[in-house]
Design a protein around this motif. Structure first.
Motif, PDB file in Angstrom:
ATOM      1  N   MET A 162     -28.370  20.779 -23.626  1.00 33.13           N
ATOM      2  CA  MET A 162     -27.140  20.212 -24.107  1.00 33.13           C
ATOM      3  C   MET A 162     -26.547  21.156 -25.142  1.00 33.13           C
ATOM      4  O   MET A 162     -27.261  21.693 -25.988  1.00 33.13           O
ATOM      5  CB  MET A 162     -27.425  18.830 -24.689  1.00 33.13           C
ATOM      6  CG  MET A 162     -26.193  18.098 -25.132  1.00 33.13           C
ATOM      7  SD  MET A 162     -26.580  16.370 -25.477  1.00 33.13           S
ATOM      8  CE  MET A 162     -25.538  15.662 -24.255  1.00 33.13           C
ATOM      9  N   LYS A 163     -25.245  21.369 -25.103  1.00 35.01           N
ATOM     10  CA  LYS A 163     -24.578  22.286 -26.019  1.00 35.01           C
ATOM     11  C   LYS A 163     -24.768  21.831 -27.460  1.00 35.01           C
ATOM     12  O   LYS A 163     -24.622  20.671 -27.783  1.00 35.01           O
ATOM     13  CB  LYS A 163     -23.093  22.372 -25.687  1.00 35.01           C
ATOM     14  CG  LYS A 163     -22.386  23.451 -26.471  1.00 35.01           C
ATOM     15  CD  LYS A 163     -21.182  23.961 -25.721  1.00 35.01           C
ATOM     16  CE  LYS A 163     -20.475  25.052 -26.474  1.00 35.01           C
ATOM     17  NZ  LYS A 163     -21.234  26.262 -26.631  1.00 35.01           N
ATOM     18  N   GLY A 164     -25.147  22.797 -28.290  1.00 33.24           N
ATOM     19  CA  GLY A 164     -25.339  22.512 -29.700  1.00 33.24           C
ATOM     20  C   GLY A 164     -26.737  22.042 -30.055  1.00 33.24           C
ATOM     21  O   GLY A 164     -27.060  21.878 -31.224  1.00 33.24           O
ATOM     22  N   SER A 165     -27.577  21.812 -29.066  1.00 32.87           N
ATOM     23  CA  SER A 165     -28.938  21.357 -29.357  1.00 32.87           C
ATOM     24  C   SER A 165     -29.786  22.550 -29.793  1.00 32.87           C
ATOM     25  O   SER A 165     -29.375  23.703 -29.661  1.00 32.87           O
ATOM     26  CB  SER A 165     -29.563  20.693 -28.126  1.00 32.87           C
ATOM     27  OG  SER A 165     -29.733  21.641 -27.100  1.00 32.87           O
ATOM     28  N   PRO A 201     -28.355  25.288 -20.466  1.00 33.56           N
ATOM     29  CA  PRO A 201     -27.182  24.865 -19.703  1.00 33.56           C
ATOM     30  C   PRO A 201     -27.472  24.503 -18.245  1.00 33.56           C
ATOM     31  O   PRO A 201     -26.813  23.642 -17.686  1.00 33.56           O
ATOM     32  CB  PRO A 201     -26.235  26.071 -19.786  1.00 33.56           C
ATOM     33  CG  PRO A 201     -26.710  26.867 -20.941  1.00 33.56           C
ATOM     34  CD  PRO A 201     -28.178  26.606 -21.065  1.00 33.56           C
ATOM     35  N   ASP A 202     -28.427  25.182 -17.629  1.00 33.85           N
ATOM     36  CA  ASP A 202     -28.691  24.946 -16.203  1.00 33.85           C
ATOM     37  C   ASP A 202     -29.856  24.008 -15.943  1.00 33.85           C
ATOM     38  O   ASP A 202     -30.400  23.991 -14.847  1.00 33.85           O
ATOM     39  CB  ASP A 202     -28.944  26.291 -15.500  1.00 33.85           C
ATOM     40  CG  ASP A 202     -27.704  27.164 -15.468  1.00 33.85           C
ATOM     41  OD1 ASP A 202     -26.586  26.605 -15.418  1.00 33.85           O
ATOM     42  OD2 ASP A 202     -27.845  28.398 -15.501  1.00 33.85           O
ATOM     43  N   TRP A 203     -30.226  23.209 -16.952  1.00 34.00           N
ATOM     44  CA  TRP A 203     -31.417  22.379 -16.773  1.00 34.00           C
ATOM     45  C   TRP A 203     -31.306  21.473 -15.554  1.00 34.00           C
ATOM     46  O   TRP A 203     -32.282  21.294 -14.827  1.00 34.00           O
ATOM     47  CB  TRP A 203     -31.729  21.553 -18.026  1.00 34.00           C
ATOM     48  CG  TRP A 203     -30.899  20.315 -18.173  1.00 34.00           C
ATOM     49  CD1 TRP A 203     -29.744  20.170 -18.863  1.00 34.00           C
ATOM     50  CD2 TRP A 203     -31.177  19.031 -17.595  1.00 34.00           C
ATOM     51  NE1 TRP A 203     -29.270  18.898 -18.753  1.00 34.00           N
ATOM     52  CE2 TRP A 203     -30.128  18.168 -17.977  1.00 34.00           C
ATOM     53  CE3 TRP A 203     -32.196  18.533 -16.787  1.00 34.00           C
ATOM     54  CZ2 TRP A 203     -30.079  16.842 -17.578  1.00 34.00           C
ATOM     55  CZ3 TRP A 203     -32.139  17.201 -16.393  1.00 34.00           C
ATOM     56  CH2 TRP A 203     -31.093  16.366 -16.795  1.00 34.00           C
ATOM     57  N   SER A 204     -30.131  20.906 -15.317  1.00 32.58           N
ATOM     58  CA  SER A 204     -30.025  19.966 -14.200  1.00 32.58           C
ATOM     59  C   SER A 204     -30.107  20.662 -12.843  1.00 32.58           C
ATOM     60  O   SER A 204     -30.335  20.006 -11.826  1.00 32.58           O
ATOM     61  CB  SER A 204     -28.731  19.141 -14.306  1.00 32.58           C
ATOM     62  OG  SER A 204     -27.601  19.986 -14.252  1.00 32.58           O
ATOM     63  N   LYS A 205     -29.964  21.992 -12.820  1.00 34.86           N
ATOM     64  CA  LYS A 205     -30.133  22.752 -11.578  1.00 34.86           C
ATOM     65  C   LYS A 205     -31.584  23.208 -11.416  1.00 34.86           C
ATOM     66  O   LYS A 205     -32.039  23.460 -10.315  1.00 34.86           O
ATOM     67  CB  LYS A 205     -29.211  23.967 -11.564  1.00 34.86           C
ATOM     68  CG  LYS A 205     -27.736  23.621 -11.567  1.00 34.86           C
ATOM     69  CD  LYS A 205     -26.896  24.872 -11.702  1.00 34.86           C
ATOM     70  CE  LYS A 205     -25.445  24.491 -11.942  1.00 34.86           C
ATOM     71  NZ  LYS A 205     -24.674  25.575 -12.513  1.00 34.86           N
ATOM     72  N   GLU A 206     -32.283  23.340 -12.530  1.00 35.13           N
ATOM     73  CA  GLU A 206     -33.635  23.888 -12.516  1.00 35.13           C
ATOM     74  C   GLU A 206     -34.735  22.838 -12.639  1.00 35.13           C
ATOM     75  O   GLU A 206     -35.889  23.108 -12.336  1.00 35.13           O
ATOM     76  CB  GLU A 206     -33.786  24.902 -13.653  1.00 35.13           C
ATOM     77  CG  GLU A 206     -32.843  26.083 -13.505  1.00 35.13           C
ATOM     78  CD  GLU A 206     -32.872  27.018 -14.694  1.00 35.13           C
ATOM     79  OE1 GLU A 206     -33.795  26.901 -15.521  1.00 35.13           O
ATOM     80  OE2 GLU A 206     -31.971  27.851 -14.818  1.00 35.13           O
ATOM     81  N   PRO A 208     -26.027  14.097 -17.518  1.00 39.09           N
ATOM     82  CA  PRO A 208     -26.781  14.327 -16.274  1.00 39.09           C
ATOM     83  C   PRO A 208     -27.986  13.387 -16.181  1.00 39.09           C
ATOM     84  O   PRO A 208     -28.664  13.137 -17.170  1.00 39.09           O
ATOM     85  CB  PRO A 208     -27.247  15.780 -16.408  1.00 39.09           C
ATOM     86  CG  PRO A 208     -26.355  16.393 -17.432  1.00 39.09           C
ATOM     87  CD  PRO A 208     -25.964  15.282 -18.352  1.00 39.09           C
ATOM     88  N   GLY A 209     -28.212  12.843 -15.006  1.00 40.22           N
ATOM     89  CA  GLY A 209     -29.384  12.001 -14.773  1.00 40.22           C
ATOM     90  C   GLY A 209     -29.200  10.534 -15.103  1.00 40.22           C
ATOM     91  O   GLY A 209     -30.060   9.721 -14.777  1.00 40.22           O
ATOM     92  N   ILE A 210     -28.101  10.154 -15.718  1.00 41.37           N
ATOM     93  CA  ILE A 210     -27.953   8.750 -16.149  1.00 41.37           C
ATOM     94  C   ILE A 210     -27.944   7.799 -14.957  1.00 41.37           C
ATOM     95  O   ILE A 210     -28.508   6.710 -15.028  1.00 41.37           O
ATOM     96  CB  ILE A 210     -26.714   8.560 -17.052  1.00 41.37           C
ATOM     97  CG1 ILE A 210     -26.788   7.221 -17.792  1.00 41.37           C
ATOM     98  CG2 ILE A 210     -25.421   8.652 -16.272  1.00 41.37           C
ATOM     99  CD1 ILE A 210     -27.901   7.122 -18.793  1.00 41.37           C
TER     100      ILE A 210
END
Length: 155
Positions: free
Chosen positions: A1-4, A9-14, A91-93
């Motif tokens: 997540m931006k700023g974390s 950034p690509d976690w939901s793809k990986e 993502p994932g909700i």
């Protein structure tokens, strides 16, 4: 997540999402355990009717949706869950919200938080690269046996 602290950034793809299977594969094939929370009015509230009006205001669809989105919560309200603003908020909700139908109340057994922690630690170890999958599974097995006095093992 931006700023974390550790942007990915690509976690939901990986990274994939997987549900917890049922103990013996029985339908629906997945299970979710949860605790819960509630808005409550104390029995000695000075103005219970006003308190109840406040709760009703907090739980309008619009306010509930804002609450779930702001807190990354899982909506149990079907009208909120169906709203695209909620369903695309993170993502994932949708994956996790869809598990509500397969959710059972989390038992108050002393071992439960230990097992939950063991699952989280195993996942974290693999996700961060600190542990191989085999090492994480072995550590989880050890923690599961310890938490349940060796009465339960991973199948």
């Amino acid at each position: 997540m931006k700023g974390s602290g550790h942007e990915w950034p690509d976690w939901s793809k990986e990274l994939g999402l997987a549900y917890m299977p049922t103990q013996s594969g029985q339908a629906p094939g997945k299970v979710s355990m949860s605790g819960g929370w509630t808005w409550a009015i104390p029995s000695k509230a000075g103005n219970p009717d006003l308190a109840f009006d406040f709760i009703k205001t907090m739980q309008t669809k619009a306010n509930a949706e804002k609450w779930y989105i702001a807190n990354s919560g899982i909506s149990v309200r079907k009208d909120v869950a169906a709203d695209p603003a909620y369903a695309t908020a993170q993502p994932g909700i949708k994956f996790f919200t869809d598990l509500v139908a397969s959710t059972h109340y989390r038992p108050a057994y002393p071992a439960y938080p230990k097992v939950s922690t063991a699952i989280q630690e195993a996942m974290e170890g693999v996700t961060t690269g600190d542990m191989s999958v085999d090492k994480a599974a072995s550590s989880y097995d050890d923690e599961l046996k310890s938490a349940t006095d060796n009465e339960v093992t991973r199948k």
